[in-house]
Design a protein around this motif. Structure first.
Motif, PDB file in Angstrom:
ATOM      1  N   GLY A 118      40.282 -36.218 -10.101  1.00  0.00           N
ATOM      2  CA  GLY A 118      41.062 -35.701 -11.216  1.00  0.00           C
ATOM      3  C   GLY A 118      42.402 -36.378 -11.400  1.00  0.00           C
ATOM      4  O   GLY A 118      43.142 -36.059 -12.334  1.00  0.00           O
ATOM      5  N   ILE A 119      42.742 -37.317 -10.528  1.00  0.00           N
ATOM      6  CA  ILE A 119      44.012 -38.048 -10.644  1.00  0.00           C
ATOM      7  C   ILE A 119      43.799 -39.257 -11.543  1.00  0.00           C
ATOM      8  O   ILE A 119      42.895 -40.051 -11.299  1.00  0.00           O
ATOM      9  CB  ILE A 119      44.515 -38.483  -9.256  1.00  0.00           C
ATOM     10  N   PRO A 120      44.613 -39.433 -12.583  1.00  0.00           N
ATOM     11  CA  PRO A 120      44.425 -40.579 -13.472  1.00  0.00           C
ATOM     12  C   PRO A 120      44.544 -41.917 -12.729  1.00  0.00           C
ATOM     13  O   PRO A 120      45.452 -42.115 -11.931  1.00  0.00           O
ATOM     14  CB  PRO A 120      45.562 -40.420 -14.491  1.00  0.00           C
ATOM     15  N   HIS A 121      43.612 -42.806 -12.993  1.00  0.00           N
ATOM     16  CA  HIS A 121      43.632 -44.176 -12.471  1.00  0.00           C
ATOM     17  C   HIS A 121      43.677 -45.105 -13.682  1.00  0.00           C
ATOM     18  O   HIS A 121      42.745 -45.115 -14.487  1.00  0.00           O
ATOM     19  CB  HIS A 121      42.374 -44.501 -11.671  1.00  0.00           C
ATOM     20  N   SER A 122      44.731 -45.879 -13.852  1.00  0.00           N
ATOM     21  CA  SER A 122      44.752 -46.848 -14.949  1.00  0.00           C
ATOM     22  C   SER A 122      44.172 -48.169 -14.456  1.00  0.00           C
ATOM     23  O   SER A 122      44.348 -48.557 -13.300  1.00  0.00           O
ATOM     24  CB  SER A 122      46.163 -47.039 -15.502  1.00  0.00           C
ATOM     25  N   PHE A 123      43.470 -48.856 -15.346  1.00  0.00           N
ATOM     26  CA  PHE A 123      42.676 -50.023 -14.962  1.00  0.00           C
ATOM     27  C   PHE A 123      43.393 -51.302 -15.379  1.00  0.00           C
ATOM     28  O   PHE A 123      43.484 -51.627 -16.566  1.00  0.00           O
ATOM     29  CB  PHE A 123      41.301 -49.954 -15.632  1.00  0.00           C
ATOM     30  N   ILE A 159      36.589 -47.411  -9.057  1.00  0.00           N
ATOM     31  CA  ILE A 159      37.826 -46.856  -9.620  1.00  0.00           C
ATOM     32  C   ILE A 159      37.507 -45.679 -10.537  1.00  0.00           C
ATOM     33  O   ILE A 159      38.165 -44.630 -10.479  1.00  0.00           O
ATOM     34  CB  ILE A 159      38.598 -47.951 -10.380  1.00  0.00           C
ATOM     35  N   GLY A 160      36.477 -45.827 -11.363  1.00  0.00           N
ATOM     36  CA  GLY A 160      36.089 -44.735 -12.241  1.00  0.00           C
ATOM     37  C   GLY A 160      35.634 -43.508 -11.477  1.00  0.00           C
ATOM     38  O   GLY A 160      35.980 -42.374 -11.831  1.00  0.00           O
ATOM     39  N   GLN A 161      34.866 -43.717 -10.418  1.00  0.00           N
ATOM     40  CA  GLN A 161      34.374 -42.593  -9.619  1.00  0.00           C
ATOM     41  C   GLN A 161      35.519 -41.884  -8.929  1.00  0.00           C
ATOM     42  O   GLN A 161      35.541 -40.646  -8.861  1.00  0.00           O
ATOM     43  CB  GLN A 161      33.371 -43.111  -8.588  1.00  0.00           C
ATOM     44  N   SER A 162      36.482 -42.638  -8.411  1.00  0.00           N
ATOM     45  CA  SER A 162      37.637 -42.025  -7.763  1.00  0.00           C
ATOM     46  C   SER A 162      38.405 -41.152  -8.743  1.00  0.00           C
ATOM     47  O   SER A 162      38.813 -40.034  -8.417  1.00  0.00           O
ATOM     48  CB  SER A 162      38.550 -43.116  -7.197  1.00  0.00           C
ATOM     49  N   GLN A 163      38.592 -41.633  -9.959  1.00  0.00           N
ATOM     50  CA  GLN A 163      39.305 -40.856 -10.973  1.00  0.00           C
ATOM     51  C   GLN A 163      38.541 -39.592 -11.335  1.00  0.00           C
ATOM     52  O   GLN A 163      39.114 -38.490 -11.416  1.00  0.00           O
ATOM     53  CB  GLN A 163      39.533 -41.710 -12.221  1.00  0.00           C
ATOM     54  N   ILE A 195      30.991 -58.186  -7.993  1.00  0.00           N
ATOM     55  CA  ILE A 195      32.238 -57.555  -7.558  1.00  0.00           C
ATOM     56  C   ILE A 195      32.828 -56.710  -8.685  1.00  0.00           C
ATOM     57  O   ILE A 195      33.236 -55.560  -8.475  1.00  0.00           O
ATOM     58  CB  ILE A 195      33.251 -58.614  -7.097  1.00  0.00           C
ATOM     59  N   TYR A 196      32.875 -57.256  -9.901  1.00  0.00           N
ATOM     60  CA  TYR A 196      33.488 -56.536 -11.003  1.00  0.00           C
ATOM     61  C   TYR A 196      32.812 -55.187 -11.239  1.00  0.00           C
ATOM     62  O   TYR A 196      33.476 -54.161 -11.408  1.00  0.00           O
ATOM     63  CB  TYR A 196      33.433 -57.361 -12.288  1.00  0.00           C
ATOM     64  N   ASN A 197      31.491 -55.174 -11.265  1.00  0.00           N
ATOM     65  CA  ASN A 197      30.765 -53.921 -11.519  1.00  0.00           C
ATOM     66  C   ASN A 197      31.096 -52.863 -10.479  1.00  0.00           C
ATOM     67  O   ASN A 197      31.288 -51.692 -10.808  1.00  0.00           O
ATOM     68  CB  ASN A 197      29.259 -54.193 -11.540  1.00  0.00           C
ATOM     69  N   GLU A 198      31.179 -53.270  -9.212  1.00  0.00           N
ATOM     70  CA  GLU A 198      31.456 -52.303  -8.151  1.00  0.00           C
ATOM     71  C   GLU A 198      32.903 -51.835  -8.179  1.00  0.00           C
ATOM     72  O   GLU A 198      33.195 -50.674  -7.909  1.00  0.00           O
ATOM     73  CB  GLU A 198      31.114 -52.916  -6.786  1.00  0.00           C
ATOM     74  N   VAL A 199      33.822 -52.752  -8.497  1.00  0.00           N
ATOM     75  CA  VAL A 199      35.231 -52.374  -8.590  1.00  0.00           C
ATOM     76  C   VAL A 199      35.429 -51.360  -9.707  1.00  0.00           C
ATOM     77  O   VAL A 199      36.076 -50.316  -9.521  1.00  0.00           O
ATOM     78  CB  VAL A 199      36.113 -53.618  -8.832  1.00  0.00           C
ATOM     79  N   ALA A 200      34.872 -51.632 -10.877  1.00  0.00           N
ATOM     80  CA  ALA A 200      35.005 -50.713 -12.007  1.00  0.00           C
ATOM     81  C   ALA A 200      34.360 -49.365 -11.693  1.00  0.00           C
ATOM     82  O   ALA A 200      34.925 -48.308 -12.000  1.00  0.00           O
ATOM     83  CB  ALA A 200      34.376 -51.330 -13.258  1.00  0.00           C
ATOM     84  N   VAL A 260      50.165 -38.114  -5.396  1.00  0.00           N
ATOM     85  CA  VAL A 260      50.676 -38.931  -6.504  1.00  0.00           C
ATOM     86  C   VAL A 260      50.130 -38.362  -7.804  1.00  0.00           C
ATOM     87  O   VAL A 260      49.097 -37.694  -7.825  1.00  0.00           O
ATOM     88  CB  VAL A 260      50.270 -40.415  -6.357  1.00  0.00           C
ATOM     89  N   ASP A 261      50.821 -38.646  -8.894  1.00  0.00           N
ATOM     90  CA  ASP A 261      50.381 -38.179 -10.202  1.00  0.00           C
ATOM     91  C   ASP A 261      49.403 -39.148 -10.847  1.00  0.00           C
ATOM     92  O   ASP A 261      48.570 -38.744 -11.662  1.00  0.00           O
ATOM     93  CB  ASP A 261      51.588 -37.972 -11.114  1.00  0.00           C
ATOM     94  N   ALA A 262      49.518 -40.432 -10.520  1.00  0.00           N
ATOM     95  CA  ALA A 262      48.612 -41.429 -11.093  1.00  0.00           C
ATOM     96  C   ALA A 262      48.583 -42.657 -10.200  1.00  0.00           C
ATOM     97  O   ALA A 262      49.524 -42.915  -9.438  1.00  0.00           O
ATOM     98  CB  ALA A 262      49.031 -41.822 -12.502  1.00  0.00           C
ATOM     99  N   ILE A 263      47.493 -43.401 -10.295  1.00  0.00           N
ATOM    100  CA  ILE A 263      47.313 -44.624  -9.515  1.00  0.00           C
ATOM    101  C   ILE A 263      47.059 -45.767 -10.486  1.00  0.00           C
ATOM    102  O   ILE A 263      46.221 -45.655 -11.389  1.00  0.00           O
ATOM    103  CB  ILE A 263      46.142 -44.488  -8.534  1.00  0.00           C
ATOM    104  N   ILE A 264      47.791 -46.850 -10.317  1.00  0.00           N
ATOM    105  CA  ILE A 264      47.640 -48.040 -11.154  1.00  0.00           C
ATOM    106  C   ILE A 264      46.927 -49.096 -10.325  1.00  0.00           C
ATOM    107  O   ILE A 264      47.397 -49.474  -9.252  1.00  0.00           O
ATOM    108  CB  ILE A 264      49.006 -48.554 -11.628  1.00  0.00           C
ATOM    109  N   THR A 265      45.788 -49.567 -10.798  1.00  0.00           N
ATOM    110  CA  THR A 265      44.997 -50.543 -10.047  1.00  0.00           C
ATOM    111  C   THR A 265      45.137 -51.915 -10.687  1.00  0.00           C
ATOM    112  O   THR A 265      44.930 -52.080 -11.891  1.00  0.00           O
ATOM    113  CB  THR A 265      43.517 -50.128 -10.009  1.00  0.00           C
ATOM    114  N   LEU A 266      45.487 -52.912  -9.868  1.00  0.00           N
ATOM    115  CA  LEU A 266      45.740 -54.261 -10.370  1.00  0.00           C
ATOM    116  C   LEU A 266      44.977 -55.294  -9.553  1.00  0.00           C
ATOM    117  O   LEU A 266      44.962 -55.243  -8.321  1.00  0.00           O
ATOM    118  CB  LEU A 266      47.243 -54.586 -10.293  1.00  0.00           C
TER     119      LEU A 266
END
Length: 302
Positions: A243-248, A235-239, A227-232, A207-213
């Motif tokens: 190198g694949i953009p993850h929008s938050f 997602i940031g670490q995965s991006q 939970i919020y700290n680990e989720v953020a 995929v070119d980008a992943i949108i996380t909701l």
């Protein structure tokens, strides 16, 4: 102390007043407050920047009101379309061709009604010596996206999902190039996003980008913040690592009302915004990688 500048132009008739107001509305001007009193009324139009200029020497061959714009050709086309709908048979005579000036700009002048002429212009060099900025475009044609959406707080996340899909489809993405992955809650979003980012299969491809909701609403314990700290972080670490953009698009709200407002009620739809951000980042990433490739080839040729 100075707040603003207003230029008043009288219209001869009520019909002229209506046409002028309609003309500037058609060009996309932001409407101001105006006024409507027994003795007179005014249609107000706002611009982000206003200038009061005094000239010493020859005046430029323009109307006395100049409107600076971006994309002058598109503005002229809009003005010409309006003229043809209002003054049949006279449209072309009321608007000039775009011409270069001796002050490094391009202009055209239009007369929507007799006695009222306006010159629209843009710089021939819009950057005027400023460094060129690399920015992403908002065309999603040919791009592949994955949307990871949490089911928890579904009354919110379904609205976010609708917003993200709206952004992608409006921007030219094909439905077959959008994969929707549902996870139990916000905690699972990062893990699913990382799996998608690492996955390359013959049937799916990258995929070119992943949108996380997702949506987290504060309760009476520290569970929310943990939970919020680990989720953020996830997602940031995965991006960063793939190198694949993850929008938050994971909402963190104090109340259900705040979440509803950010899911399309009052404060826009954060899912839509996440979709737009994903498109722009894919475009930007491609431009940067292409630039790096060109720089590498230039060094090899040297």
């Amino acid at each position: 102390m100075i707040k603003g500048i207003s230029f008043l132009r009288p219209a001869k008739t009520a019909a002229d007043y209506g046409k002028l107001a309609n003309f500037f509305s058609a060009l996309g001007f932001t409407a101001g407050h105006g006024w409507d009193e027994p003795a007179s009324r005014g249609a107000s139009f706002l611009a982000p920047l206003a200038n009061l200029e005094f000239v010493d020497g020859a005046m430029p061959s323009t109307a006395d009101i100049l409107v600076e714009v971006l994309h002058l050709d598109a503005v002229r086309e809009t003005a010409l379309t309006w003229l043809r709908s209002q003054v049949e048979g006279e449209a072309d005579a009321r608007i000039t061709a775009i011409a270069d000036t001796d002050w490094k700009s391009r202009t055209f002048t239009v007369t929507p009604i007799d006695g009222h002429s306006f010159t629209f212009w843009e710089w021939a060099d819009p950057l005027k010596g400023k460094p060129v900025a690399v920015e992403g475009d908002l065309s999603a044609a040919g791009m592949r996206f994955a949307i990871v959406a949490a089911r928890w707080n579904a009354v919110i996340t379904e609205r976010l999902l609708d917003g993200a899909l709206d952004a992608l489809l409006r921007s030219g993405a094909a439905r077959r190039h959008i994969e929707i992955v549902r996870v139990p809650g916000a905690w699972e979003v990062a893990a699913a996003a990382r799996t998608i980012a690492d996955r390359v299969t013959p049937s799916r491809g990258p995929v070119d980008a992943i949108i996380t909701l997702g949506c987290l609403i504060r309760g009476e314990t520290a569970h929310y913040e943990a939970i919020y700290n680990e989720v953020a972080r996830g997602i940031g670490q995965s991006q960063q690592e793939t190198g694949i953009p993850h929008s938050f698009g994971v909402l963190t709200c104090e109340t259900l009302e705040q979440a509803l407002n950010r899911a399309g009620i009052k404060a826009g739809n954060k899912g839509f915004e996440a979709g737009v951000a994903a498109i722009e980042m894919v475009s930007l990433r491609r431009k940067l990688l292409e630039s790096n490739s060109m720089d590498s080839n230039d060094r090899e040729d040297a």
